[in-house]
Scaffold this motif. Structure first.
Motif, PDB file in Angstrom:
ATOM      1  N   ASP A  68     -74.149  90.417 -25.671  1.00  0.00           N
ATOM      2  CA  ASP A  68     -72.921  89.698 -25.357  1.00  0.00           C
ATOM      3  C   ASP A  68     -72.191  89.295 -26.643  1.00  0.00           C
ATOM      4  O   ASP A  68     -70.967  89.423 -26.741  1.00  0.00           O
ATOM      5  CB  ASP A  68     -73.253  88.469 -24.510  1.00  0.00           C
ATOM      6  CG  ASP A  68     -72.031  87.703 -24.068  1.00  0.00           C
ATOM      7  OD1 ASP A  68     -71.097  88.315 -23.528  1.00  0.00           O
ATOM      8  OD2 ASP A  68     -72.011  86.465 -24.252  1.00  0.00           O
ATOM      9  N   THR A  69     -72.929  88.837 -27.618  1.00  0.00           N
ATOM     10  CA  THR A  69     -72.331  88.445 -28.890  1.00  0.00           C
ATOM     11  C   THR A  69     -71.765  89.656 -29.617  1.00  0.00           C
ATOM     12  O   THR A  69     -70.662  89.596 -30.170  1.00  0.00           O
ATOM     13  CB  THR A  69     -73.364  87.714 -29.769  1.00  0.00           C
ATOM     14  OG1 THR A  69     -73.780  86.529 -29.080  1.00  0.00           O
ATOM     15  CG2 THR A  69     -72.794  87.356 -31.124  1.00  0.00           C
ATOM     16  N   PHE A  70     -72.508  90.749 -29.620  1.00  0.00           N
ATOM     17  CA  PHE A  70     -72.015  91.977 -30.247  1.00  0.00           C
ATOM     18  C   PHE A  70     -70.685  92.388 -29.617  1.00  0.00           C
ATOM     19  O   PHE A  70     -69.717  92.692 -30.324  1.00  0.00           O
ATOM     20  CB  PHE A  70     -73.055  93.091 -30.102  1.00  0.00           C
ATOM     21  CG  PHE A  70     -72.647  94.386 -30.743  1.00  0.00           C
ATOM     22  CD1 PHE A  70     -72.771  94.567 -32.106  1.00  0.00           C
ATOM     23  CD2 PHE A  70     -72.134  95.418 -29.974  1.00  0.00           C
ATOM     24  CE1 PHE A  70     -72.394  95.771 -32.703  1.00  0.00           C
ATOM     25  CE2 PHE A  70     -71.758  96.618 -30.549  1.00  0.00           C
ATOM     26  CZ  PHE A  70     -71.884  96.795 -31.922  1.00  0.00           C
ATOM     27  N   ASP A  71     -70.619  92.358 -28.298  1.00  0.00           N
ATOM     28  CA  ASP A  71     -69.379  92.694 -27.603  1.00  0.00           C
ATOM     29  C   ASP A  71     -68.264  91.720 -27.976  1.00  0.00           C
ATOM     30  O   ASP A  71     -67.134  92.139 -28.239  1.00  0.00           O
ATOM     31  CB  ASP A  71     -69.610  92.684 -26.090  1.00  0.00           C
ATOM     32  CG  ASP A  71     -68.327  92.913 -25.327  1.00  0.00           C
ATOM     33  OD1 ASP A  71     -67.777  94.032 -25.418  1.00  0.00           O
ATOM     34  OD2 ASP A  71     -67.858  91.974 -24.659  1.00  0.00           O
ATOM     35  N   ALA A  72     -68.560  90.425 -27.993  1.00  0.00           N
ATOM     36  CA  ALA A  72     -67.544  89.413 -28.312  1.00  0.00           C
ATOM     37  C   ALA A  72     -66.998  89.594 -29.727  1.00  0.00           C
ATOM     38  O   ALA A  72     -65.799  89.435 -29.959  1.00  0.00           O
ATOM     39  CB  ALA A  72     -68.131  88.015 -28.149  1.00  0.00           C
ATOM     40  N   ILE A  73     -67.858  89.942 -30.664  1.00  0.00           N
ATOM     41  CA  ILE A  73     -67.431  90.104 -32.056  1.00  0.00           C
ATOM     42  C   ILE A  73     -66.595  91.370 -32.234  1.00  0.00           C
ATOM     43  O   ILE A  73     -65.623  91.378 -32.990  1.00  0.00           O
ATOM     44  CB  ILE A  73     -68.653  90.126 -33.000  1.00  0.00           C
ATOM     45  CG1 ILE A  73     -69.339  88.756 -33.029  1.00  0.00           C
ATOM     46  CG2 ILE A  73     -68.244  90.545 -34.414  1.00  0.00           C
ATOM     47  CD1 ILE A  73     -70.676  88.762 -33.769  1.00  0.00           C
ATOM     48  N   THR A  74     -66.945  92.440 -31.554  1.00  0.00           N
ATOM     49  CA  THR A  74     -66.308  93.738 -31.806  1.00  0.00           C
ATOM     50  C   THR A  74     -65.100  94.026 -30.914  1.00  0.00           C
ATOM     51  O   THR A  74     -64.377  94.992 -31.160  1.00  0.00           O
ATOM     52  CB  THR A  74     -67.327  94.883 -31.645  1.00  0.00           C
ATOM     53  OG1 THR A  74     -67.863  94.868 -30.321  1.00  0.00           O
ATOM     54  CG2 THR A  74     -68.441  94.770 -32.671  1.00  0.00           C
ATOM     55  N   THR A  75     -64.874  93.220 -29.906  1.00  0.00           N
ATOM     56  CA  THR A  75     -63.771  93.456 -28.977  1.00  0.00           C
ATOM     57  C   THR A  75     -62.518  92.716 -29.439  1.00  0.00           C
ATOM     58  O   THR A  75     -62.593  91.539 -29.815  1.00  0.00           O
ATOM     59  CB  THR A  75     -64.160  92.977 -27.562  1.00  0.00           C
ATOM     60  OG1 THR A  75     -65.326  93.683 -27.149  1.00  0.00           O
ATOM     61  CG2 THR A  75     -63.043  93.220 -26.566  1.00  0.00           C
ATOM     62  N   ASP A  76     -61.386  93.411 -29.393  1.00  0.00           N
ATOM     63  CA  ASP A  76     -60.113  92.763 -29.710  1.00  0.00           C
ATOM     64  C   ASP A  76     -59.848  91.652 -28.698  1.00  0.00           C
ATOM     65  O   ASP A  76     -60.103  91.814 -27.499  1.00  0.00           O
ATOM     66  CB  ASP A  76     -58.961  93.766 -29.650  1.00  0.00           C
ATOM     67  CG  ASP A  76     -58.967  94.761 -30.794  1.00  0.00           C
ATOM     68  OD1 ASP A  76     -59.668  94.528 -31.804  1.00  0.00           O
ATOM     69  OD2 ASP A  76     -58.262  95.780 -30.693  1.00  0.00           O
ATOM     70  N   ARG A  77     -59.346  90.539 -29.189  1.00  0.00           N
ATOM     71  CA  ARG A  77     -58.966  89.398 -28.358  1.00  0.00           C
ATOM     72  C   ARG A  77     -57.492  89.099 -28.608  1.00  0.00           C
ATOM     73  O   ARG A  77     -56.950  89.513 -29.628  1.00  0.00           O
ATOM     74  CB  ARG A  77     -59.806  88.152 -28.734  1.00  0.00           C
ATOM     75  CG  ARG A  77     -61.308  88.360 -28.671  1.00  0.00           C
ATOM     76  CD  ARG A  77     -61.770  88.601 -27.246  1.00  0.00           C
ATOM     77  NE  ARG A  77     -63.174  88.980 -27.213  1.00  0.00           N
ATOM     78  CZ  ARG A  77     -64.032  88.537 -26.338  1.00  0.00           C
ATOM     79  NH1 ARG A  77     -63.664  87.705 -25.408  1.00  0.00           N
ATOM     80  NH2 ARG A  77     -65.276  88.959 -26.362  1.00  0.00           N
ATOM     81  N   PRO A  78     -56.853  88.365 -27.722  1.00  0.00           N
ATOM     82  CA  PRO A  78     -55.429  88.051 -27.946  1.00  0.00           C
ATOM     83  C   PRO A  78     -55.210  87.301 -29.264  1.00  0.00           C
ATOM     84  O   PRO A  78     -54.154  87.410 -29.874  1.00  0.00           O
ATOM     85  CB  PRO A  78     -55.064  87.163 -26.752  1.00  0.00           C
ATOM     86  CG  PRO A  78     -56.070  87.486 -25.710  1.00  0.00           C
ATOM     87  CD  PRO A  78     -57.323  87.873 -26.438  1.00  0.00           C
ATOM     88  N   TYR A  79     -56.214  86.569 -29.719  1.00  0.00           N
ATOM     89  CA  TYR A  79     -56.072  85.731 -30.905  1.00  0.00           C
ATOM     90  C   TYR A  79     -56.672  86.337 -32.173  1.00  0.00           C
ATOM     91  O   TYR A  79     -56.563  85.755 -33.246  1.00  0.00           O
ATOM     92  CB  TYR A  79     -56.697  84.350 -30.646  1.00  0.00           C
ATOM     93  CG  TYR A  79     -58.107  84.424 -30.097  1.00  0.00           C
ATOM     94  CD1 TYR A  79     -59.205  84.500 -30.937  1.00  0.00           C
ATOM     95  CD2 TYR A  79     -58.324  84.426 -28.722  1.00  0.00           C
ATOM     96  CE1 TYR A  79     -60.496  84.575 -30.430  1.00  0.00           C
ATOM     97  CE2 TYR A  79     -59.603  84.499 -28.201  1.00  0.00           C
ATOM     98  CZ  TYR A  79     -60.682  84.567 -29.064  1.00  0.00           C
ATOM     99  OH  TYR A  79     -61.949  84.649 -28.559  1.00  0.00           O
TER     100      TYR A  79
END
Length: 122
Positions: A68-79
Motif C-alpha cells: 500500500d505504501t509503495f503504491d501511495a509513493i509511486t502513484t501521481d496524486r492531485p497534490y
C-alpha cells in the motif's frame, strides 16, 4: 487536515474490514479481513486503528502495509507527482523496523527490484 477529516480518513481500515467480514469462504476471507483492518498499523506501534505492534500485527497486514505504501509513493496524486520505484523502495527500506516489519521489507524489495529490473537500494 482537520481532526474531523483525519478521523474520517483513518476509518478506511475499519470500513474495509467491515465490507470483508461477510465474504465467503471464511477461511480465506478472515485473512483478508485482518489484512484490511490492520494494514495501517505500524511495526513500532504508532499506527491505527488499534496501536498494535510487531508480531501482534497479522502477517498479511504487514505485507499489505508495504504494498500500500509503495503504491501511495509511486502513484501521481492531485497534490504531487509520484516518486520513482527506486525512491519508493529506498523509503520503504528506511522505514524498516519503525513502520514496516524489517523481515518482510527485504522480500518486497527483492521482488519489486527483480520484477521491474531496478537496482536494489543499498
Amino acid at each position: 487536515m482537520s481532526n474531523e477529516e483525519w478521523a474520517l480518513m483513518k476509518s478506511h481500515a475499519e470500513l474495509g474490514a467491515k465490507i470483508l467480514a461477510n465474504v465467503k469462504p471464511i477461511h480465506l476471507a478472515e485473512k483478508l479481513y485482518k489484512g484490511a483492518l490492520c494494514h495501517q498499523e505500524k511495526y513500532d506501534g504508532t499506527g491505527y486503528p488499534r496501536g498494535i505492534k510487531g508480531e501482534e500485527i497479522p502477517l498479511v497486514a504487514r505485507i499489505i502495509a508495504i504494498a500500500d505504501t509503495f503504491d501511495a509513493i509511486t502513484t501521481d496524486r492531485p497534490y504531487r507527482k509520484g516518486a520513482t520505484f527506486k525512491d519508493a523502495l529506498a523509503e520503504i527500506q528506511r522505514c524498516a523496523g519503525t513502520h514496516f516489519d524489517p523481515r518482510v521489507v527485504p522480500f518486497f524489495i527483492k521482488a519489486i527490484s527483480r520484477e521491474f529490473n531496478i537496482e536494489q537500494p543499498a
